[in-house]
Design a protein around this motif. Structure first.
Motif, PDB file in Angstrom:
ATOM      1  N   THR A  41      -1.036   5.459  -8.737  1.00  0.00           N
ATOM      2  CA  THR A  41      -0.413   6.596  -9.419  1.00  0.00           C
ATOM      3  C   THR A  41       0.101   6.164 -10.786  1.00  0.00           C
ATOM      4  O   THR A  41      -0.112   6.865 -11.784  1.00  0.00           O
ATOM      5  N   SER A  71       0.841  -1.194   0.000  1.00  0.00           N
ATOM      6  CA  SER A  71       0.000   0.000   0.000  1.00  0.00           C
ATOM      7  C   SER A  71       0.880   1.250   0.000  1.00  0.00           C
ATOM      8  O   SER A  71       1.874   1.309   0.711  1.00  0.00           O
ATOM      9  N   GLY A  72       0.527   2.208  -0.837  1.00  0.00           N
ATOM     10  CA  GLY A  72       1.282   3.461  -0.900  1.00  0.00           C
ATOM     11  C   GLY A  72       2.522   3.389  -1.769  1.00  0.00           C
ATOM     12  O   GLY A  72       3.279   4.352  -1.871  1.00  0.00           O
ATOM     13  N   LYS A  84       1.102   2.201  -7.053  1.00  0.00           N
ATOM     14  CA  LYS A  84       0.403   1.418  -8.083  1.00  0.00           C
ATOM     15  C   LYS A  84      -0.695   2.234  -8.759  1.00  0.00           C
ATOM     16  O   LYS A  84      -0.774   2.295  -9.987  1.00  0.00           O
TER      17      LYS A  84
HETATM   18  N1  ATP Z   1      -3.392  13.248  -4.950  1.00  0.00           N
HETATM   19  C1  ATP Z   1      -2.360  13.017  -4.148  1.00  0.00           C
HETATM   20  N2  ATP Z   1      -1.749  14.020  -3.461  1.00  0.00           N
HETATM   21  C2  ATP Z   1      -0.706  13.784  -2.670  1.00  0.00           C
HETATM   22  N3  ATP Z   1      -0.144  12.568  -2.478  1.00  0.00           N
HETATM   23  C3  ATP Z   1      -0.692  11.541  -3.111  1.00  0.00           C
HETATM   24  C4  ATP Z   1      -1.821  11.691  -3.986  1.00  0.00           C
HETATM   25  N4  ATP Z   1      -2.147  10.475  -4.500  1.00  0.00           N
HETATM   26  C5  ATP Z   1      -1.271   9.605  -3.972  1.00  0.00           C
HETATM   27  N5  ATP Z   1      -0.398  10.228  -3.138  1.00  0.00           N
HETATM   28  C6  ATP Z   1       0.719   9.608  -2.414  1.00  0.00           C
HETATM   29  O1  ATP Z   1       1.521   8.908  -3.351  1.00  0.00           O
HETATM   30  C7  ATP Z   1       1.957   7.653  -2.834  1.00  0.00           C
HETATM   31  C8  ATP Z   1       1.486   6.531  -3.747  1.00  0.00           C
HETATM   32  O2  ATP Z   1       0.057   6.454  -3.689  1.00  0.00           O
HETATM   33  P1  ATP Z   1      -0.785   5.414  -4.537  1.00  0.00           P
HETATM   34  O3  ATP Z   1      -2.218   5.744  -4.341  1.00  0.00           O
HETATM   35  O4  ATP Z   1      -0.267   5.402  -5.918  1.00  0.00           O
HETATM   36  O5  ATP Z   1      -0.399   4.051  -3.824  1.00  0.00           O
HETATM   37  P2  ATP Z   1      -0.966   2.558  -4.069  1.00  0.00           P
HETATM   38  O6  ATP Z   1       0.199   1.676  -4.309  1.00  0.00           O
HETATM   39  O7  ATP Z   1      -2.040   2.587  -5.092  1.00  0.00           O
HETATM   40  O8  ATP Z   1      -1.556   2.201  -2.641  1.00  0.00           O
HETATM   41  P3  ATP Z   1      -2.857   1.300  -2.249  1.00  0.00           P
HETATM   42  O9  ATP Z   1      -2.429  -0.145  -2.389  1.00  0.00           O
HETATM   43  O10 ATP Z   1      -3.114   1.656  -0.802  1.00  0.00           O
HETATM   44  O11 ATP Z   1      -3.999   1.671  -3.154  1.00  0.00           O
HETATM   45  C9  ATP Z   1       1.406   7.584  -1.414  1.00  0.00           C
HETATM   46  O12 ATP Z   1       2.413   8.011  -0.530  1.00  0.00           O
HETATM   47  C10 ATP Z   1       0.255   8.550  -1.430  1.00  0.00           C
HETATM   48  O13 ATP Z   1       0.046   9.094  -0.160  1.00  0.00           O
END
Ligand code: ATP
Ligand code: MG
Length: 239
Positions: free
Chosen positions: A46, A40-41, A44
């Protein structure tokens, strides 16, 4: 084919920079069913947002079938997305005031096709996802699994060459998850559509041709090629 070179995304939170993608380079061949996995985070969603042209990267390039989509202006990007890409959102993102069929027809209508053709395509796609008898229902009358299948039908209605899906099974039970994965596998095989799907469930790995692991905004090189393909879903160890 998707080619990504040194892709970066930095979010600004006030004056704090969050580096969500720190230089991702990868390529995905036409017709591949690729899983994107990682903690998580890790970035992915993004990554999927950038590939699906829902957001603008801070650096790097994305080439889709040799078009550098990272250089397109807003209008060209919207049009490219409409003509070539489908996107399944984790929270379905359906329009609650519209019927099931209207929701699925939207991308076809936006392409400017005649209405009758749009509704025919929506009906065909809804039959494919097993909702042919629910065309005139409002979406709130459906279960979570059915709503997700509506959102998948919407993503597929224009037969896009690439389908992105962000944890499409996150809110589904094992049976509904399996239905969704098998649907993706079928369209991937039958129509040669490229599918890029984020997942955190180890048992989903058996459906993917390949897995791209992400950690802290970069590809987790140590896990590339090192993972086996676990068998079926929980409770189906013998299958
Ligand atoms: N709109 C935003 N503004 C600021 N930070 C963001 C934004 N979107 C994502 N982040 C940050 O970017 C990083 C990656 O987030 P992302 O949502 O891509 O992770 P993820 O791998 O999809 O996680 P999950 O498995 O929880 O869905 C995290 O630290 C998140 O807090
Ligand atoms: Mg996410």
């Amino acid at each position: 084919m998707i080619e990504v070179a040194d892709l970066k995304k930095i979010y600004l939170l006030g004056n704090v920079e969050v580096a969500a993608l720190r230089g991702v380079s990868l390529s995905i061949q036409k017709g591949e069913f690729v899983g994107i996995m990682g903690p998580s985070g890790s970035g992915k969603s993004t990554l999927l947002h950038q590939l699906g042209l829902l957001d603008t990267p801070s650096g790097g390039h994305i080439l889709i079938d040799s078009t550098d989509v990272s250089q397109l202006d807003d209008d060209a990007r919207t049009w490219f997305r409409l003509m070539h890409l489908g996107y399944v959102f984790q929270d379905y993102a359906l329009v609650s005031e519209l019927t099931v069929m209207e929701n699925v027809a939207i991308p076809a209508i936006m392409q400017g096709k005649p209405l009758a053709e749009c509704y025919a395509a929506a009906t065909r796609m809804l039959e494919k996802v097993g909702l042919g008898k629910r065309l005139d229902h409002l979406v709130f009358e459906l279960s979570g699994g059915e709503q997700q299948r509506v959102s998948i039908a919407r993503a597929l209605v224009n037969t896009p060459s690439i389908v992105f899906a962000d944890e499409p099974c996150a809110n589904l039970d094992t049976e509904n998850s399996r239905t969704v994965l098998e649907l993706f596998r079928d369209v991937n095989r039958e129509l040669k559509q490229t599918i890029v799907m984020v997942s955190h469930e180890p048992w989903h790995q058996s459906y993917f041709d390949r897995i791209i692991f992400i950690r802290d905004g970069v590809m987790d090189e140590e896990r590339i090629e090192s993972e086996g393909k676990p068998g079926g879903p929980p409770g189906n160890e013998t299958g």
